[in-house]
Design a protein around this motif. Structure first.
Motif, short mmCIF file in Angstrom:
data_model
loop_
_atom_site.label_atom_id
_atom_site.label_comp_id
_atom_site.label_asym_id
_atom_site.label_seq_id
_atom_site.Cartn_x
_atom_site.Cartn_y
_atom_site.Cartn_z
N SER A 5 0.82 -1.22 0.00
CA SER A 5 0.00 0.00 0.00
C SER A 5 0.85 1.26 0.00
O SER A 5 0.45 2.28 -0.55
CB SER A 5 -0.95 0.00 1.19
N ILE A 8 1.63 2.05 -3.57
CA ILE A 8 0.46 2.57 -4.27
C ILE A 8 0.24 4.04 -3.89
O ILE A 8 -0.03 4.88 -4.75
CB ILE A 8 -0.79 1.72 -3.96
N THR A 9 0.36 4.34 -2.62
CA THR A 9 0.21 5.72 -2.16
C THR A 9 1.27 6.61 -2.79
O THR A 9 0.97 7.73 -3.23
CB THR A 9 0.32 5.79 -0.62
N THR A 11 2.78 6.13 -5.64
CA THR A 11 2.45 6.28 -7.06
C THR A 11 1.33 7.29 -7.26
O THR A 11 1.41 8.15 -8.15
CB THR A 11 2.05 4.91 -7.64
N TRP A 12 0.27 7.22 -6.45
CA TRP A 12 -0.82 8.19 -6.56
C TRP A 12 -0.33 9.60 -6.26
O TRP A 12 -0.74 10.57 -6.90
CB TRP A 12 -1.96 7.84 -5.62
N ASN A 13 0.55 9.74 -5.29
CA ASN A 13 1.09 11.04 -4.93
C ASN A 13 1.85 11.66 -6.10
O ASN A 13 1.77 12.86 -6.34
CB ASN A 13 2.00 10.91 -3.70
N THR A 15 1.49 10.80 -9.46
CA THR A 15 0.74 10.92 -10.71
C THR A 15 -0.49 11.81 -10.63
O THR A 15 -0.96 12.30 -11.65
CB THR A 15 0.30 9.54 -11.21
N LEU A 16 -1.01 12.04 -9.45
CA LEU A 16 -2.23 12.81 -9.31
C LEU A 16 -2.06 14.26 -9.77
O LEU A 16 -2.96 14.84 -10.37
CB LEU A 16 -2.73 12.77 -7.86
N LEU A 65 -3.49 13.83 -0.84
CA LEU A 65 -3.83 13.55 -2.23
C LEU A 65 -4.83 14.58 -2.77
O LEU A 65 -4.73 14.98 -3.93
CB LEU A 65 -4.38 12.13 -2.37
N ARG A 68 -2.78 17.58 -3.50
CA ARG A 68 -1.99 17.37 -4.73
C ARG A 68 -2.87 17.53 -5.97
O ARG A 68 -2.43 18.10 -6.97
CB ARG A 68 -1.35 15.99 -4.72
N PHE A 69 -4.10 17.03 -5.91
CA PHE A 69 -4.99 17.15 -7.05
C PHE A 69 -5.32 18.62 -7.32
O PHE A 69 -5.26 19.07 -8.47
CB PHE A 69 -6.28 16.36 -6.82
#
Length: 113
Positions: A5, A8-9, A11-13, A15-16, A65, A68-69
């Motif tokens: 996890s 995954i976190t 990666t989201w951080n 790419t977002l 997140l 970041r978005f």
């Protein structure tokens, strides 16, 4: 194979921000035509500021997140609005140079970060 996890976190951080910037570009074109270039730039400063405050004070990954978005969205909108605004207010003699400097400064910032 299951991915941890934390990966995954991470990666989201990463790419977002880019995903939100890509989503913002078409909307920024709409808003600079409806609200005007300068007003759009000024209005984007408010969510941009609060998103950075959210990132700095985030208590969990979800808050980070979201921040970041929003920063990605505002950054993508700025990438459309600022060159248009600068090209409209600059003298014809230096318009090309100023338009190029915006993208050069973005790439320099990415290089150093």
């Amino acid at each position: 194979m299951l991915v941890p996890s934390s990966q995954i976190t991470f990666t989201w951080n990463l790419t977002l921000f880019q995903f939100a910037a890509a989503c913002a570009a078409p909307l920024a074109g709409f808003f600079i035509n409806k609200l005007g270039r300068k007003r759009t730039i000024l209005l984007l400063a408010v969510p941009f500021f609060f998103a950075w405050v959210l990132i700095a004070n985030s208590a969990n990954v979800g808050q980070m997140l979201i921040g970041r978005f929003v920063t990605g969205f505002c950054g993508g909108a700025y990438s459309v609005a600022i060159p248009v605004y600068v090209s409209e207010i600059a003298d014809a003699d230096i318009r090309g140079t100023l338009g190029t400097l915006f993208q050069l400064n973005i790439m320099t910032g990415i290089l150093f970060s």
